[in-house]
Design a protein around this motif. Structure first.
Motif, PDB file in Angstrom:
ATOM      1  N   LYS A   5       0.831  -1.205   0.000  1.00 56.88           N
ATOM      2  CA  LYS A   5       0.000   0.000   0.000  1.00 56.88           C
ATOM      3  C   LYS A   5       0.866   1.257   0.000  1.00 56.88           C
ATOM      4  CE  LYS A   5      -3.870  -2.310   2.283  1.00 56.88           C
ATOM      5  NZ  LYS A   5      -4.747  -2.380   3.481  1.00 56.88           N
ATOM      6  N   GLN A   6       2.037   1.157   0.602  1.00 55.94           N
ATOM      7  CA  GLN A   6       2.957   2.290   0.607  1.00 55.94           C
ATOM      8  C   GLN A   6       3.467   2.579  -0.802  1.00 55.94           C
ATOM      9  OE1 GLN A   6       6.242   1.815   3.300  1.00 55.94           O
ATOM     10  NE2 GLN A   6       7.099   3.840   2.878  1.00 55.94           N
ATOM     11  N   ASP A   7       3.788   1.518  -1.548  1.00 57.76           N
ATOM     12  CA  ASP A   7       4.205   1.703  -2.945  1.00 57.76           C
ATOM     13  C   ASP A   7       3.089   2.368  -3.745  1.00 57.76           C
ATOM     14  OD1 ASP A   7       6.597   0.383  -2.410  1.00 57.76           O
ATOM     15  OD2 ASP A   7       5.791  -1.578  -2.993  1.00 57.76           O
ATOM     16  N   GLN A   8       1.860   1.896  -3.524  1.00 57.52           N
ATOM     17  CA  GLN A   8       0.721   2.421  -4.276  1.00 57.52           C
ATOM     18  C   GLN A   8       0.405   3.850  -3.875  1.00 57.52           C
ATOM     19  OE1 GLN A   8      -0.259   0.302  -6.568  1.00 57.52           O
ATOM     20  NE2 GLN A   8      -1.738   1.675  -7.529  1.00 57.52           N
ATOM     21  N   ASP A   9       0.702   4.207  -2.648  1.00 56.56           N
ATOM     22  CA  ASP A   9       0.491   5.575  -2.185  1.00 56.56           C
ATOM     23  C   ASP A   9       1.313   6.550  -3.029  1.00 56.56           C
ATOM     24  OD1 ASP A   9      -0.638   7.149   0.362  1.00 56.56           O
ATOM     25  OD2 ASP A   9       1.344   7.946  -0.129  1.00 56.56           O
ATOM     26  N   TYR A  10       2.555   6.178  -3.292  1.00 55.30           N
ATOM     27  CA  TYR A  10       3.413   7.028  -4.136  1.00 55.30           C
ATOM     28  C   TYR A  10       2.875   7.088  -5.572  1.00 55.30           C
ATOM     29  CZ  TYR A  10       7.206   8.340  -7.241  1.00 55.30           C
ATOM     30  OH  TYR A  10       7.942   8.947  -8.242  1.00 55.30           O
ATOM     31  N   LEU A  11       2.549   5.915  -6.125  1.00 53.08           N
ATOM     32  CA  LEU A  11       2.100   5.869  -7.517  1.00 53.08           C
ATOM     33  C   LEU A  11       0.807   6.643  -7.738  1.00 53.08           C
ATOM     34  CD1 LEU A  11       2.828   2.138  -8.417  1.00 53.08           C
ATOM     35  CD2 LEU A  11       4.033   4.158  -9.251  1.00 53.08           C
ATOM     36  N   PHE A  12      -0.037   6.684  -6.711  1.00 47.66           N
ATOM     37  CA  PHE A  12      -1.301   7.396  -6.896  1.00 47.66           C
ATOM     38  C   PHE A  12      -1.181   8.872  -6.542  1.00 47.66           C
ATOM     39  CE2 PHE A  12      -5.543   8.871  -5.812  1.00 47.66           C
ATOM     40  CZ  PHE A  12      -6.275   8.394  -6.891  1.00 47.66           C
ATOM     41  N   PHE A  13      -0.796   9.183  -5.312  1.00 43.60           N
ATOM     42  CA  PHE A  13      -0.862  10.567  -4.846  1.00 43.60           C
ATOM     43  C   PHE A  13       0.302  11.434  -5.349  1.00 43.60           C
ATOM     44  CE2 PHE A  13      -3.529   8.444  -1.637  1.00 43.60           C
ATOM     45  CZ  PHE A  13      -4.675   9.196  -1.790  1.00 43.60           C
ATOM     46  N   GLU A  14       1.512  10.934  -5.252  1.00 47.76           N
ATOM     47  CA  GLU A  14       2.641  11.766  -5.664  1.00 47.76           C
ATOM     48  C   GLU A  14       2.698  11.949  -7.176  1.00 47.76           C
ATOM     49  OE1 GLU A  14       6.389  11.427  -3.786  1.00 47.76           O
ATOM     50  OE2 GLU A  14       5.581  10.460  -1.982  1.00 47.76           O
ATOM     51  N   VAL A  15       2.443  10.877  -7.914  1.00 49.79           N
ATOM     52  CA  VAL A  15       2.427  11.005  -9.371  1.00 49.79           C
ATOM     53  C   VAL A  15       1.256  11.878  -9.810  1.00 49.79           C
ATOM     54  CG1 VAL A  15       2.195   9.768 -11.558  1.00 49.79           C
ATOM     55  CG2 VAL A  15       3.627   8.826  -9.728  1.00 49.79           C
ATOM     56  N   GLU A  25       0.066  14.436  -8.232  1.00 49.50           N
ATOM     57  CA  GLU A  25       0.480  15.828  -8.036  1.00 49.50           C
ATOM     58  C   GLU A  25       1.502  16.253  -9.079  1.00 49.50           C
ATOM     59  OE1 GLU A  25       1.853  16.257  -4.067  1.00 49.50           O
ATOM     60  OE2 GLU A  25      -0.133  15.951  -3.157  1.00 49.50           O
ATOM     61  N   GLN A  26       2.443  15.368  -9.388  1.00 50.98           N
ATOM     62  CA  GLN A  26       3.455  15.693 -10.391  1.00 50.98           C
ATOM     63  C   GLN A  26       2.835  15.989 -11.756  1.00 50.98           C
ATOM     64  OE1 GLN A  26       6.187  12.390 -10.411  1.00 50.98           O
ATOM     65  NE2 GLN A  26       6.764  12.660  -8.245  1.00 50.98           N
ATOM     66  N   ARG A  27       1.769  15.277 -12.065  1.00 48.99           N
ATOM     67  CA  ARG A  27       1.116  15.437 -13.369  1.00 48.99           C
ATOM     68  C   ARG A  27      -0.106  16.355 -13.310  1.00 48.99           C
ATOM     69  NH1 ARG A  27       1.289   9.133 -15.628  1.00 48.99           N
ATOM     70  NH2 ARG A  27       3.553   8.868 -15.378  1.00 48.99           N
ATOM     71  N   ALA A  28      -0.333  16.944 -12.146  1.00 45.95           N
ATOM     72  CA  ALA A  28      -1.461  17.859 -11.956  1.00 45.95           C
ATOM     73  C   ALA A  28      -2.782  17.203 -12.368  1.00 45.95           C
ATOM     74  CB  ALA A  28      -1.237  19.149 -12.750  1.00 45.95           C
ATOM     75  N   GLN A  29      -2.968  15.966 -11.936  1.00 48.95           N
ATOM     76  CA  GLN A  29      -4.181  15.222 -12.262  1.00 48.95           C
ATOM     77  C   GLN A  29      -5.185  15.286 -11.122  1.00 48.95           C
ATOM     78  OE1 GLN A  29      -2.248  11.390 -12.940  1.00 48.95           O
ATOM     79  NE2 GLN A  29      -2.690  11.529 -15.133  1.00 48.95           N
ATOM     80  N   ARG A  30      -6.450  15.257 -11.473  1.00 52.58           N
ATOM     81  CA  ARG A  30      -7.495  15.109 -10.466  1.00 52.58           C
ATOM     82  C   ARG A  30      -7.570  13.653 -10.042  1.00 52.58           C
ATOM     83  NH1 ARG A  30     -12.303  17.487 -13.885  1.00 52.58           N
ATOM     84  NH2 ARG A  30     -11.175  16.178 -15.378  1.00 52.58           N
ATOM     85  N   ALA A  31      -8.145  13.401  -8.859  1.00 55.13           N
ATOM     86  CA  ALA A  31      -8.188  12.035  -8.334  1.00 55.13           C
ATOM     87  C   ALA A  31      -8.910  11.092  -9.295  1.00 55.13           C
ATOM     88  CB  ALA A  31      -8.868  12.032  -6.972  1.00 55.13           C
ATOM     89  N   ARG A  32     -10.048  11.524  -9.835  1.00 53.96           N
ATOM     90  CA  ARG A  32     -10.797  10.660 -10.751  1.00 53.96           C
ATOM     91  C   ARG A  32     -10.002  10.406 -12.030  1.00 53.96           C
ATOM     92  NH1 ARG A  32     -15.905   8.939 -10.965  1.00 53.96           N
ATOM     93  NH2 ARG A  32     -16.458  10.234  -9.184  1.00 53.96           N
TER      94      ARG A  32
END
Length: 236
Positions: free
Chosen positions: A120-130, A132-139
């Motif tokens: 889940k920690q790996d996925q936390d980076y792939l979802f939230f940090e990436v 933000e880096q790509r300026a994407q909305r959650a959906r």
């Protein structure tokens, strides 16, 4: 002397006192039969009761942005499937994946693992940090990556596969044009692997021709299909 008795009284039956109770008994009997008939009709048509201790309705499984929740595989059950030992799957999935790689190699096709188990920690980076880096909305991010706690990779049964002769197609839709993808389409089921997110999948996740999951034993089958028997509820 009868002539001295009023006509109305002379016309009354002598057994009047005995007939009244009989009439009342008949009326009571009719009422009892009617009551019993109504009761029987209610009994036969009453709603069925749920067995003791069993819910009468099924609650839909929680989902988040189209993704279902999954538990992490125990680390002790993971085995490496890559040369460097970094990419791992659960034991049963690892064995069948290695067998699939060997079978493909005999036909000149090179299957390589790109990503297996993720915490889940790996996925936390792939979802939230990436995101933000790509300026994407959650959906928007959820179309291509599951939120932590909702990735098939947590289970140890899911793996991203690439074509060793076409590295430029790794994790891209163009992977569907490779010999590796064509071979998987014909042979993956023999090793109990299936495509997780085909085009127009019911979860609404983007098409991922590289993402495959193992469904070759009871636990893996239950992991991916038990939840899908229930209705998905999309959340904002």
């Amino acid at each position: 002397m009868d002539q001295d008795i009023p006509v109305a009284e002379r016309l009354q039956p002598i057994t009047k006192g005995k007939e009244e109770p009989r009439r009342g008994a008949i009326v009571s009997a009719i009422a009892l039969v009617a009551f019993m008939g109504v009761g029987a009709a209610w009994f036969l048509n009453r709603p069925a009761e749920s067995p003791r201790g069993t819910a009468s309705t099924v609650t839909p499984t929680e989902n988040l942005l189209g993704h279902l929740p999954y538990e992490e595989a125990p680390l002790a059950e993971l085995e490496p499937v890559s040369a460097d030992g970094q990419i791992k799957l659960r034991r049963a999935a690892a064995e069948r994946f290695r067998a699939m790689v060997a079978a493909a190699q005999q036909e000149g096709v090179v299957l390589i693992p790109l990503s297996g188990f993720r915490s889940k920690q790996d996925q936390d980076y792939l979802f939230f940090e990436v995101k933000e880096q790509r300026a994407q909305r959650a959906r928007e991010r959820a179309l291509v990556s599951a939120p932590p706690g909702y990735s098939e990779h947590h289970t140890g049964y899911a793996i991203d596969i690439g074509d060793g002769t076409r590295p430029q197609t790794h994790l891209k839709e163009t992977f569907e044009d490779t010999p590796a993808f064509r071979w998987l389409g014909k042979n993956a089921a023999r090793f109990s692997f299936e495509l997780s997110f085909p085009r127009n999948n019911p979860q609404g996740v983007s098409y991922e021709p590289w993402h495959w999951r193992f469904v070759g034993d009871r636990h893996s089958l239950q992991t991916f299909y038990k939840a899908r028997q229930l209705t998905l509820r999309d959340q904002p």
